[in-house]
Design an enzyme around this catalytic site. Sequence first.
Site, short mmCIF file in Angstrom:
data_model
loop_
_atom_site.label_atom_id
_atom_site.label_comp_id
_atom_site.label_asym_id
_atom_site.label_seq_id
_atom_site.Cartn_x
_atom_site.Cartn_y
_atom_site.Cartn_z
N ASP A 11 22.40 134.76 26.28
CA ASP A 11 20.98 135.12 26.37
C ASP A 11 20.65 135.85 25.05
OD1 ASP A 11 18.45 135.85 27.58
OD2 ASP A 11 19.30 137.85 27.85
N LEU A 12 19.38 135.95 24.75
CA LEU A 12 18.99 136.59 23.48
C LEU A 12 18.60 138.06 23.67
CD1 LEU A 12 18.24 136.24 20.43
CD2 LEU A 12 15.95 135.62 21.20
N ASP A 13 17.47 138.26 24.38
CA ASP A 13 16.92 139.60 24.54
C ASP A 13 17.86 140.47 25.38
OD1 ASP A 13 14.38 139.04 23.21
OD2 ASP A 13 13.95 137.76 24.92
N THR A 19 15.02 143.32 21.89
CA THR A 19 13.60 143.03 21.63
C THR A 19 12.71 143.60 22.74
OG1 THR A 19 14.12 140.92 22.58
CG2 THR A 19 13.74 140.95 20.22
N LYS A 47 12.21 142.31 32.17
CA LYS A 47 13.37 141.80 31.45
C LYS A 47 13.87 140.49 32.04
CE LYS A 47 14.94 146.04 29.38
NZ LYS A 47 15.95 147.11 29.31
N GLY A 48 14.01 139.49 31.19
CA GLY A 48 14.51 138.18 31.65
C GLY A 48 13.45 137.33 32.34
N ARG A 51 7.08 134.68 30.10
CA ARG A 51 5.86 135.32 29.59
C ARG A 51 4.75 135.35 30.65
NH1 ARG A 51 3.65 132.74 24.31
NH2 ARG A 51 5.87 132.93 23.84
N SER A 116 17.98 131.03 26.26
CA SER A 116 16.98 132.10 26.39
C SER A 116 15.65 131.58 26.93
CB SER A 116 16.74 132.72 25.01
OG SER A 116 15.59 133.54 25.00
N ALA A 117 14.95 132.44 27.66
CA ALA A 117 13.62 132.09 28.18
C ALA A 117 12.55 132.23 27.10
CB ALA A 117 13.27 133.01 29.35
N SER A 118 12.91 132.87 25.99
CA SER A 118 11.90 133.18 24.98
C SER A 118 11.52 131.98 24.12
CB SER A 118 12.41 134.31 24.07
OG SER A 118 11.48 134.51 23.03
N ASN A 120 10.05 132.44 21.45
CA ASN A 120 10.15 132.96 20.08
C ASN A 120 11.60 133.01 19.60
OD1 ASN A 120 7.32 133.76 19.53
ND2 ASN A 120 7.62 135.03 21.34
N LYS A 147 14.78 131.19 34.55
CA LYS A 147 15.88 131.80 35.31
C LYS A 147 15.25 132.54 36.50
CE LYS A 147 18.02 132.72 30.83
NZ LYS A 147 18.32 133.72 29.82
N GLU A 171 24.81 137.67 29.81
CA GLU A 171 23.46 137.96 30.28
C GLU A 171 23.24 139.44 30.58
OE1 GLU A 171 20.46 137.40 31.25
OE2 GLU A 171 20.23 135.27 30.87
N ASP A 172 22.03 139.93 30.32
CA ASP A 172 21.74 141.33 30.68
C ASP A 172 20.81 141.43 31.89
OD1 ASP A 172 19.46 140.37 29.25
OD2 ASP A 172 18.82 142.44 28.98
#
Length: 214
Positions: A11-13, A19, A47-48, A51, A116-118, A120, A147, A171-172
Site C-alpha cells: 500500500d502507499l499511504d 501522506t 485512512k485507506g 476519495r 493503492s486506492a490513490s 495520485n 478495499k 498495509e496500514d
Amino acid sequence: MIRKMRAAILDLDGVIVDTAKYHYLAWKRLAKEFGFDFTESDNERLKGVSRLRSLEILLEIGGLDVDEITKQSMATRKNDWYVEYIQRLDASEILPGVVEYLKSIRRRNVKIALGSASKNAPLILERLHISCLFDSIIDGTKVRQAKPDPEVFLRASTELGIPPEDCVVFEDAEAGIEAAHRAGMGAVGIGRPCALQDADMVIEGLYQLVALLK
Ligand code: G6P
Ligand code: MG
C-alpha cells in the site's frame, strides 16, 4: 498465513510515505469552507478509504446533504489542494527502511508491486523518486472496487504473474488487511497491533524487517 514470499504488494499511504497529513490539511480546508471543523481524529476514519467515500464521511461529520454535482466539485476541489501540497514531497519523506527493504528483497528475486486506492499514486512515487523499484503499479485509476474488495491486490498478482498464495501484502489500514485475506494473500500490518488485529503479523515499519534480512 505467510508462506514463501515471491511477490510483495505494498500500500502507499501509511506504508511508504505519510501522506495522511496532506489529505488531512486538504479535507480540513474543505470543511472550513463549508463552515464546520474537521479534526485529526476524524481524519483517522479516512485512512485507506477512497476519495468519494472519504467525502461522504466528511459530509456526515458536517451534517451536510448535497447533490451529486456538488459532491463531484467538492472532491475535485479537495484533490486540487492535495495535489498542490504533495508537489513539495521529496525522498526525505519516505518512511524509514522502505528503500532498503525493497532493494534487499529485489536482490532475492522477489517481485514488487504497488496496490493503492490513490489516484495520485504515480505522481507521489515520482516525487519520491522510487517508481523504478516497482515491477507493477496498481492505483485507484486501474480498479473499480475499493478495499476491502480484493480487486487491487488480485490485479497486482496477475500483472506480476505470481499466484495470490505467494504474494504478501503490506498495509496500514484494516480494510487493506481484509482485502489481502480475501485475495488469498498473507498480510503484514504496519502500525499498532491493536488497530490491525487480523494481520498475520504487525510491525511498526519496514525498517524492522531490514534488520532481519541482514
Ligand atoms: C488512500 C488513502 C486515503 C485516500 C485514498 C484515495 O487509500 O489512505 O486517505 O482517500 O487513498 O486517494 P486519492 O489520492 O485518490 O484521493
Ligand atoms: Mg494506507
